[in-house]
Design a protein around this motif. Structure first.
Motif, PDB file in Angstrom:
ATOM      1  N   ARG A 225      10.872   4.227  -2.048  1.00 26.53           N
ATOM      2  CA  ARG A 225      11.618   4.115  -3.124  1.00 26.53           C
ATOM      3  C   ARG A 225      11.483   6.316  -4.113  1.00 26.53           C
ATOM      4  O   ARG A 225      10.368   6.681  -3.696  1.00 26.53           O
ATOM      5  CB  ARG A 225      10.242   3.844  -4.774  1.00 26.53           C
ATOM      6  CG  ARG A 225       9.835   2.577  -3.955  1.00 26.53           C
ATOM      7  CD  ARG A 225       8.903   1.824  -4.965  1.00 26.53           C
ATOM      8  NE  ARG A 225       9.331   1.752  -6.538  1.00 26.53           N
ATOM      9  CZ  ARG A 225       9.524   0.299  -7.037  1.00 26.53           C
ATOM     10  NH1 ARG A 225       9.763  -0.575  -6.584  1.00 26.53           N
ATOM     11  NH2 ARG A 225      10.532   0.167  -8.378  1.00 26.53           N
ATOM     12  N   PHE A 226      12.796   6.496  -4.610  1.00 23.21           N
ATOM     13  CA  PHE A 226      12.735   7.816  -4.530  1.00 23.21           C
ATOM     14  C   PHE A 226      13.610   7.853  -6.282  1.00 23.21           C
ATOM     15  O   PHE A 226      14.464   6.636  -6.601  1.00 23.21           O
ATOM     16  CB  PHE A 226      13.325   8.268  -3.754  1.00 23.21           C
ATOM     17  CG  PHE A 226      15.354   7.350  -3.574  1.00 23.21           C
ATOM     18  CD1 PHE A 226      15.331   6.702  -2.572  1.00 23.21           C
ATOM     19  CD2 PHE A 226      15.889   7.984  -4.491  1.00 23.21           C
ATOM     20  CE1 PHE A 226      16.964   5.733  -2.810  1.00 23.21           C
ATOM     21  CE2 PHE A 226      17.757   7.198  -4.572  1.00 23.21           C
ATOM     22  CZ  PHE A 226      17.450   7.075  -3.203  1.00 23.21           C
ATOM     23  N   ILE A 227      13.694   8.835  -6.417  1.00 23.44           N
ATOM     24  CA  ILE A 227      14.638   9.581  -7.415  1.00 23.44           C
ATOM     25  C   ILE A 227      14.697  11.209  -6.863  1.00 23.44           C
ATOM     26  O   ILE A 227      14.167  11.891  -6.234  1.00 23.44           O
ATOM     27  CB  ILE A 227      13.642   9.926  -9.107  1.00 23.44           C
ATOM     28  CG1 ILE A 227      12.842  11.296  -9.033  1.00 23.44           C
ATOM     29  CG2 ILE A 227      12.990   9.244  -9.119  1.00 23.44           C
ATOM     30  CD1 ILE A 227      12.266  11.703 -10.293  1.00 23.44           C
TER      31      ILE A 227
ATOM     32  N   THR B 203       6.761  15.357  -3.057  1.00 24.07           N
ATOM     33  CA  THR B 203       7.555  15.445  -4.273  1.00 24.07           C
ATOM     34  C   THR B 203       7.574  16.807  -4.192  1.00 24.07           C
ATOM     35  O   THR B 203       6.936  17.622  -4.187  1.00 24.07           O
ATOM     36  CB  THR B 203       6.247  15.338  -5.739  1.00 24.07           C
ATOM     37  OG1 THR B 203       6.284  13.954  -5.281  1.00 24.07           O
ATOM     38  CG2 THR B 203       6.807  15.716  -7.250  1.00 24.07           C
TER      39      THR B 203
ATOM     40  N   GLU C   6       0.677  -1.097   0.074  1.00 24.75           N
ATOM     41  CA  GLU C   6      -0.042   0.640   0.005  1.00 24.75           C
ATOM     42  C   GLU C   6       1.005   1.118   0.026  1.00 24.75           C
ATOM     43  O   GLU C   6       1.941   1.387   0.969  1.00 24.75           O
ATOM     44  CB  GLU C   6      -0.345   0.322   1.539  1.00 24.75           C
ATOM     45  CG  GLU C   6      -2.031  -1.212   1.133  1.00 24.75           C
ATOM     46  CD  GLU C   6      -2.669  -1.125   2.820  1.00 24.75           C
ATOM     47  OE1 GLU C   6      -4.117  -1.878   2.451  1.00 24.75           O
ATOM     48  OE2 GLU C   6      -2.699  -0.211   3.290  1.00 24.75           O
ATOM     49  N   SER C   7       0.637   2.453  -0.603  1.00 19.67           N
ATOM     50  CA  SER C   7       1.073   2.759  -0.183  1.00 19.67           C
ATOM     51  C   SER C   7       0.547   4.676   0.434  1.00 19.67           C
ATOM     52  O   SER C   7      -0.494   4.937   0.711  1.00 19.67           O
ATOM     53  CB  SER C   7       0.476   4.174  -1.552  1.00 19.67           C
ATOM     54  OG  SER C   7       0.887   5.701  -1.660  1.00 19.67           O
ATOM     55  N   ILE C   8       1.525   4.864   1.184  1.00 19.01           N
ATOM     56  CA  ILE C   8       1.410   5.471   2.794  1.00 19.01           C
ATOM     57  C   ILE C   8       1.307   6.811   2.404  1.00 19.01           C
ATOM     58  O   ILE C   8       0.729   7.698   2.196  1.00 19.01           O
ATOM     59  CB  ILE C   8       2.553   5.291   3.252  1.00 19.01           C
ATOM     60  CG1 ILE C   8       2.280   3.339   4.006  1.00 19.01           C
ATOM     61  CG2 ILE C   8       2.357   6.091   5.250  1.00 19.01           C
ATOM     62  CD1 ILE C   8       3.291   3.218   4.647  1.00 19.01           C
ATOM     63  N   ALA C   9       2.563   7.372   1.220  1.00 19.58           N
ATOM     64  CA  ALA C   9       2.708   9.080   1.312  1.00 19.58           C
ATOM     65  C   ALA C   9       3.517   8.873   0.341  1.00 19.58           C
ATOM     66  O   ALA C   9       4.824   8.514   0.499  1.00 19.58           O
ATOM     67  CB  ALA C   9       3.114   9.606   2.755  1.00 19.58           C
ATOM     68  N   THR C  10       3.326  10.405  -0.161  1.00 18.15           N
ATOM     69  CA  THR C  10       4.626  10.892  -1.455  1.00 18.15           C
ATOM     70  C   THR C  10       4.680  12.045  -1.135  1.00 18.15           C
ATOM     71  O   THR C  10       4.140  13.478  -0.567  1.00 18.15           O
ATOM     72  CB  THR C  10       4.369  10.463  -2.490  1.00 18.15           C
ATOM     73  OG1 THR C  10       3.444   9.446  -2.757  1.00 18.15           O
ATOM     74  CG2 THR C  10       5.383  10.845  -3.466  1.00 18.15           C
TER      75      THR C  10
ATOM     76  N   ILE D 206      15.583   2.043  -4.239  1.00 15.04           N
ATOM     77  CA  ILE D 206      14.592   1.440  -3.579  1.00 15.04           C
ATOM     78  C   ILE D 206      15.477   1.007  -2.120  1.00 15.04           C
ATOM     79  O   ILE D 206      16.094  -0.058  -2.035  1.00 15.04           O
ATOM     80  CB  ILE D 206      14.499   0.396  -4.389  1.00 15.04           C
ATOM     81  CG1 ILE D 206      13.558   0.788  -5.950  1.00 15.04           C
ATOM     82  CG2 ILE D 206      12.933  -0.199  -3.662  1.00 15.04           C
ATOM     83  CD1 ILE D 206      12.899  -0.454  -6.752  1.00 15.04           C
TER      84      ILE D 206
ATOM     85  N   TYR E 186       5.616   3.543   0.689  1.00 14.44           N
ATOM     86  CA  TYR E 186       5.287   2.398   0.776  1.00 14.44           C
ATOM     87  C   TYR E 186       4.972   1.499   2.039  1.00 14.44           C
ATOM     88  O   TYR E 186       6.368   1.009   2.681  1.00 14.44           O
ATOM     89  CB  TYR E 186       5.214   0.820   0.164  1.00 14.44           C
ATOM     90  CG  TYR E 186       5.444   2.042  -2.204  1.00 14.44           C
ATOM     91  CD1 TYR E 186       4.682   2.068  -2.454  1.00 14.44           C
ATOM     92  CD2 TYR E 186       6.522   3.292  -2.591  1.00 14.44           C
ATOM     93  CE1 TYR E 186       4.186   2.835  -3.574  1.00 14.44           C
ATOM     94  CE2 TYR E 186       6.513   3.497  -3.581  1.00 14.44           C
ATOM     95  CZ  TYR E 186       4.635   3.799  -4.407  1.00 14.44           C
ATOM     96  OH  TYR E 186       4.927   4.325  -5.280  1.00 14.44           O
TER      97      TYR E 186
ATOM     98  N   ALA F 119       8.770   7.974  -2.619  1.00 14.48           N
ATOM     99  CA  ALA F 119       7.248   7.689  -1.849  1.00 14.48           C
ATOM    100  C   ALA F 119       7.535   6.738  -0.580  1.00 14.48           C
ATOM    101  O   ALA F 119       8.212   6.256  -0.494  1.00 14.48           O
ATOM    102  CB  ALA F 119       6.606   7.275  -2.891  1.00 14.48           C
TER     103      ALA F 119
ATOM    104  N   GLN G 212      11.458  13.306  -5.743  1.00 15.98           N
ATOM    105  CA  GLN G 212      10.182  12.016  -5.565  1.00 15.98           C
ATOM    106  C   GLN G 212      10.709  11.461  -4.260  1.00 15.98           C
ATOM    107  O   GLN G 212      11.469  10.237  -4.785  1.00 15.98           O
ATOM    108  CB  GLN G 212       9.284  12.086  -6.662  1.00 15.98           C
ATOM    109  CG  GLN G 212       8.280  11.883  -5.939  1.00 15.98           C
ATOM    110  CD  GLN G 212       7.561  10.921  -7.364  1.00 15.98           C
ATOM    111  OE1 GLN G 212       7.331   9.912  -7.545  1.00 15.98           O
ATOM    112  NE2 GLN G 212       6.488  12.475  -7.869  1.00 15.98           N
TER     113      GLN G 212
ATOM    114  N   TYR H 154      11.775  18.690  -8.308  1.00 19.37           N
ATOM    115  CA  TYR H 154      11.039  17.044  -8.678  1.00 19.37           C
ATOM    116  C   TYR H 154      11.447  15.776  -7.910  1.00 19.37           C
ATOM    117  O   TYR H 154      11.602  15.244  -8.971  1.00 19.37           O
ATOM    118  CB  TYR H 154      11.467  17.221 -10.253  1.00 19.37           C
ATOM    119  CG  TYR H 154      11.081  18.555 -11.377  1.00 19.37           C
ATOM    120  CD1 TYR H 154       9.213  18.986 -10.392  1.00 19.37           C
ATOM    121  CD2 TYR H 154      11.720  18.997 -12.213  1.00 19.37           C
ATOM    122  CE1 TYR H 154       9.511  19.638 -11.958  1.00 19.37           C
ATOM    123  CE2 TYR H 154      11.746  19.936 -12.902  1.00 19.37           C
ATOM    124  CZ  TYR H 154      10.304  20.636 -12.611  1.00 19.37           C
ATOM    125  OH  TYR H 154       9.576  21.757 -13.310  1.00 19.37           O
TER     126      TYR H 154
ATOM    127  N   PRO I  45       1.902   5.226   9.817  1.00 21.87           N
ATOM    128  CA  PRO I  45       1.347   3.808  10.607  1.00 21.87           C
ATOM    129  C   PRO I  45       1.965   2.531  11.649  1.00 21.87           C
ATOM    130  O   PRO I  45       3.107   2.280   9.998  1.00 21.87           O
ATOM    131  CB  PRO I  45      -0.123   3.691   9.636  1.00 21.87           C
ATOM    132  CG  PRO I  45       0.670   4.684   8.725  1.00 21.87           C
ATOM    133  CD  PRO I  45       1.391   4.993   8.846  1.00 21.87           C
TER     134      PRO I  45
END
Lengths: 161, 200
Positions: free
Chosen positions: B57-59, B34, B28-32, B126, B197, B195, B193, B191, B48
């Motif tokens: 996972r990032f750039i 950008t 599940e995606s929790i927060a991002t 990652i 999970y 994310a 980012q 830019y 949580p």
């Protein structure tokens, strides 16, 4: 929380063939993950092409462990090269993460982990110097060989919050 | 062989050679975050505790112009004490090396690109943070990351940078906050980012 990690498409070869193409890839995810198992009629790597681009717009940095040695190298060419593949007796395994594939402000970078239990393990970071969103991925043999029937590739989409 | 059909509709899927790799519904995606403009810190807070593992996972790109890359530093629960360590194996296209850091105030998650790299080029990675809520053991991470710079660079510049690493935070506390900074203390570029999970 949003559930994400969605299978988009799977291709399993029913006859020997040189490539698999994922087309019309939806732009609604953040990252793509491509899982491949291949057995083939000659040794060598796999290459990817994005959106049919056959220009010299790809480059990679490799980190490899083979036998008792670890090594690194870099290269650039007209496709996204990913070491290391299977041969006629050993399956090659690939896990490839295409980061921010639909982003139109940055070049596209992928991380690949690949291995053939009989020969080597390879880690690759690769760059496609394009800001275009990726909508098509060609997965092909790097030296013209065929992949055997039963080889498969599955594409997943991962979506951020 | 072209694949034109999309969306299998299958809720669980074997990812590789008959082995069940993941169940998509448990990721599940929790927060991002950008960045719309450059910023010095990226923080995930109030994470949580309902998952088993976390993945980032990032750039990322740093605005420093010193070389082609910058280090990415990660801390948990705002702990800046020397409670972290890591091992990394790195290939830069010309040499493969092992990097070790013990008793430092962060986990080094190399690399992200800098403004000295070619334009539009971001480092990616990652990071898996395992058993992050377990209060009976220290916390361990594994990371795969890198960037490629099209075989361009020079002295003090890297052609590319492929890293595989593990890290340790010597704390039994559950992780509720993750903070990222650059090694040069420069800002992250627009830019970038990150994310987060959760894996059940």
């Amino acid at each position: 929380m949003a559930k994400t990690y969605t299978p988009i498409a799977t291709g399993t070869m029913t006859v020997n063939a040189p490539s698999i193409t994922f087309s019309s890839i939806p732009a609604g995810y953040t990252d793509l993950k491509l899982i491949i198992t291949f057995k083939r009629d000659n040794a060598g790597g796999v290459y990817l092409r994005f959106n049919g681009d056959s220009g010299s717009n790809y480059s990679q940095t490799f980190l490899e462990g083979a036998s008792t040695a670890v090594s690194t190298r870099a290269g650039n060419q007209s496709f996204a090269y990913v070491d290391y593949n299977g041969d006629s007796t050993n399956n090659g395994m690939y896990s490839i993460d295409l980061m921010n594939y639909s982003n139109t402000t940055t070049f596209k970078t992928y991380l690949a982990s690949a291995g053939n239990a009989a020969t080597a393990i390879d880690k690759t970071v690769g760059l496609w110097r394009s800001t275009s969103a990726i909508s098509t991925i060609l997965v092909a043999s790097s030296n013209g060989g065929n992949y055997f029937a039963g080889s498969s590739a599955t594409l997943y989409g991962i979506l951020k919050a | 062989m072209a694949i034109t059909s999309l969306k299998s509709g299958i809720s669980t899927r074997s990812g590789m050679a008959g082995n069940t790799l993941i169940y998509p519904g448990s990721y599940e995606s929790i927060a991002t975050t950008t960045l719309s403009s450059a910023a010095s810190t990226i923080t995930f807070s109030s994470i949580p505790s309902t998952y088993t593992h976390l993945q980032v996972r990032f750039i990322g790109k740093s605005v420093t112009t010193n070389g082609t890359y910058d280090a990415l530093l990660m801390r948990f629960n705002s702990d800046t004490a020397t409670n972290y360590s890591q091992h990394a194996i790195i290939g830069n296209g010309t040499s493969a090396v092992v990097d070790v850091n013990n008793g430092v105030g962060y986990i080094i998650v190399d690399p992200i690109t800098s403004s000295g790299a070619i334009a539009n080029n971001f480092g990616v990675g990652i990071i898996d943070i395992l058993d992050y809520t377990n209060t009976n053991k220290f916390k361990t991470i594994k990371n795969t990351s890198g960037f490629d710079n099209n075989v361009t660079g020079g002295t003090n510049f890297q052609y590319g940078y492929k890293t595989e690493s593990s890290g340790n935070w010597r704390s039994t506390s559950a992780i509720s906050t993750i903070t990222f900074n650059t090694g040069s203390a420069s800002n992250f570029a627009q830019y970038s980012q990150f994310a987060l999970y959760g894996i059940a």
